[in-house]
Scaffold this active site. Sequence first.
Site, mmCIF file in Angstrom:
data_model
loop_
_atom_site.group_PDB
_atom_site.id
_atom_site.type_symbol
_atom_site.label_atom_id
_atom_site.label_comp_id
_atom_site.label_asym_id
_atom_site.label_seq_id
_atom_site.Cartn_x
_atom_site.Cartn_y
_atom_site.Cartn_z
ATOM 1 C CD GLN A 80 -27.436 -25.401 -51.982
ATOM 2 O OE1 GLN A 80 -27.510 -25.452 -50.744
ATOM 3 N NE2 GLN A 80 -28.250 -24.656 -52.702
ATOM 4 C CG ASN A 81 -29.778 -29.361 -57.145
ATOM 5 O OD1 ASN A 81 -30.048 -28.982 -55.998
ATOM 6 N ND2 ASN A 81 -30.194 -28.711 -58.217
ATOM 7 C CB ILE A 82 -27.185 -35.298 -54.548
ATOM 8 C CG1 ILE A 82 -28.670 -35.598 -54.246
ATOM 9 C CG2 ILE A 82 -26.544 -34.518 -53.414
ATOM 10 C CD1 ILE A 82 -28.880 -36.562 -53.093
ATOM 11 C CG ASP A 83 -30.639 -33.550 -59.403
ATOM 12 O OD1 ASP A 83 -31.516 -32.763 -59.000
ATOM 13 O OD2 ASP A 83 -29.678 -33.190 -60.116
ATOM 14 C CG HIS A 86 -24.662 -30.207 -50.672
ATOM 15 N ND1 HIS A 86 -25.866 -29.549 -50.506
ATOM 16 C CD2 HIS A 86 -23.758 -29.487 -49.970
ATOM 17 C CE1 HIS A 86 -25.690 -28.490 -49.721
ATOM 18 N NE2 HIS A 86 -24.416 -28.424 -49.395
ATOM 19 C CB CYS A 89 -12.108 -43.068 -50.855
ATOM 20 S SG CYS A 89 -11.027 -43.389 -49.452
ATOM 21 C CB CYS A 103 -6.107 -45.007 -49.425
ATOM 22 S SG CYS A 103 -7.816 -44.551 -49.066
ATOM 23 C CB SER A 120 -34.325 -22.106 -49.298
ATOM 24 O OG SER A 120 -33.413 -23.092 -48.809
ATOM 25 C CD GLU A 143 -40.014 -19.965 -50.977
ATOM 26 O OE1 GLU A 143 -41.158 -19.780 -50.533
ATOM 27 O OE2 GLU A 143 -39.365 -21.010 -50.757
HETATM 28 N N1 APR Z 1 -38.071 -22.512 -59.953
HETATM 29 C C1 APR Z 1 -37.517 -21.636 -59.065
HETATM 30 N N2 APR Z 1 -37.477 -21.848 -57.732
HETATM 31 C C2 APR Z 1 -38.026 -22.999 -57.281
HETATM 32 C C3 APR Z 1 -38.631 -23.956 -58.124
HETATM 33 C C4 APR Z 1 -38.637 -23.667 -59.518
HETATM 34 N N3 APR Z 1 -39.177 -24.514 -60.423
HETATM 35 N N4 APR Z 1 -39.081 -24.987 -57.356
HETATM 36 C C5 APR Z 1 -38.762 -24.672 -56.067
HETATM 37 N N5 APR Z 1 -38.141 -23.482 -56.021
HETATM 38 C C6 APR Z 1 -37.571 -22.803 -54.875
HETATM 39 C C7 APR Z 1 -38.282 -23.028 -53.560
HETATM 40 O O1 APR Z 1 -39.278 -22.052 -53.374
HETATM 41 C C8 APR Z 1 -37.135 -22.856 -52.559
HETATM 42 O O2 APR Z 1 -36.964 -21.492 -52.201
HETATM 43 O O3 APR Z 1 -36.278 -23.351 -54.704
HETATM 44 C C9 APR Z 1 -35.900 -23.305 -53.336
HETATM 45 C C10 APR Z 1 -35.423 -24.682 -52.930
HETATM 46 O O4 APR Z 1 -34.959 -24.597 -51.606
HETATM 47 P P1 APR Z 1 -34.633 -25.935 -50.795
HETATM 48 O O5 APR Z 1 -35.741 -26.898 -50.957
HETATM 49 O O6 APR Z 1 -34.197 -25.532 -49.424
HETATM 50 O O7 APR Z 1 -33.393 -26.551 -51.585
HETATM 51 P P2 APR Z 1 -31.878 -26.126 -51.452
HETATM 52 O O8 APR Z 1 -31.738 -24.674 -51.206
HETATM 53 O O9 APR Z 1 -31.159 -26.684 -52.615
HETATM 54 O O10 APR Z 1 -31.428 -26.945 -50.139
HETATM 55 C C11 APR Z 1 -30.063 -26.913 -49.804
HETATM 56 O O11 APR Z 1 -30.488 -28.542 -48.085
HETATM 57 O O12 APR Z 1 -31.472 -30.495 -47.352
HETATM 58 C C12 APR Z 1 -30.306 -29.941 -47.832
HETATM 59 O O13 APR Z 1 -28.610 -31.111 -48.943
HETATM 60 C C13 APR Z 1 -29.888 -30.579 -49.131
HETATM 61 O O14 APR Z 1 -28.692 -29.552 -50.962
HETATM 62 C C14 APR Z 1 -29.818 -29.417 -50.119
HETATM 63 C C15 APR Z 1 -29.676 -28.223 -49.200
#
Ligand code: APR
Length: 281
Positions: free
Chosen positions: A107-110, A125, A133, A163, A202, A247
């Site tokens: 899901q990461n865009i980085d 994502h 495009c 296009c 999460s 968590e």
């Molecule tokens: N190791 C393990 N878990 C971690 C760590 C770590 N170092 N750091 C954070 N976490 C956990 C957090 O506790 C949380 O449960 O990773 C989870 C990150 O959840 P989110 O912040 O909701 O990220 P994500 O699930 O990727 O969000 C999904 O939401 O806002 C949109 O587009 C955005 O792609 C993103 C999507």
Amino acid sequence: MENLIERAARDLLNSRYAIALTGAGMSTESGIPDFRGPSGIWTKNPEAERKAYRSYETFLHDPRKWWEERLTGPNLLGDLAGAAPNAGHRALVELEKAGILKCVITQNIDGLHEKAGTSKLLEYHGSVLKLRCIHCTLRFRPHEFDLKKLMSEGKLPPRCPYCQGIVKTDTVAFGESIPQDVADMSLEEVWKCDLMLICGTSAVVYPFANLPRIARQSRYEDHWKAEAGLGAVASSPSVKIIEINGEPTPLTAEGISDYIITGKTGEILPQIVEAVKKLKK
Ligand code: APR
């Protein structure tokens, strides 16, 4: 904790087609904040999340204004260009090189999985390292357009050279559909897998959060059809779903995952790789 690491290593070695699904938790140890963790962007600033939900609407209504804000405003996630992959990203690359991990769906865009060297990568994502495009989904590297020049000449938004569709960042905004090519390929991987590592998410954002449920459901259906002699041949009735997260998540609570290893992906994933190496000896 020790035996969960060994259990995950054994499950990975016994798998035929393991994939990893990752979220922002993978990148916090690279200095990039997550969204909903204890010190996440949305946790600290709910207004920023509400604004993010309106971003795609603004784009559709006035793409030039959206681009001008994009090119002149701050990046919510900070300086991504300078961020480097961490031990968690590198551990997934090792599992891929060992022939165990077949694909990463992030899901990461980085762009950190790409920078770490993951070769079979689906950026669900999108990526800040690309433009797309919105008509033909062709992707470009940012340097393929002189965006500052386009802005100074009042010629934003950039147009697709093939296009003439409007080009935006590849990152998928709330309300924007997952690009069809990535959505289709991700489903393919989910249907094929018999092990799913879910790292640092999460699991509350859809449709990504549905992928583990689809894996569980489709495995069961194949097995049932095979049992009933309806043609589908399920190599194994089950898919092993392992969470590695700071968590518990809804996947934990609903029993979608078989088990969760609680802690940091940057610490746990390398330990799993070491345990795999030990078991292979
Ligand atoms: N190791 C393990 N878990 C971690 C760590 C770590 N170092 N750091 C954070 N976490 C956990 C957090 O506790 C949380 O449960 O990773 C989870 C990150 O959840 P989110 O912040 O909701 O990220 P994500 O699930 O990727 O969000 C999904 O939401 O806002 C949109 O587009 C955005 O792609 C993103 C999507």
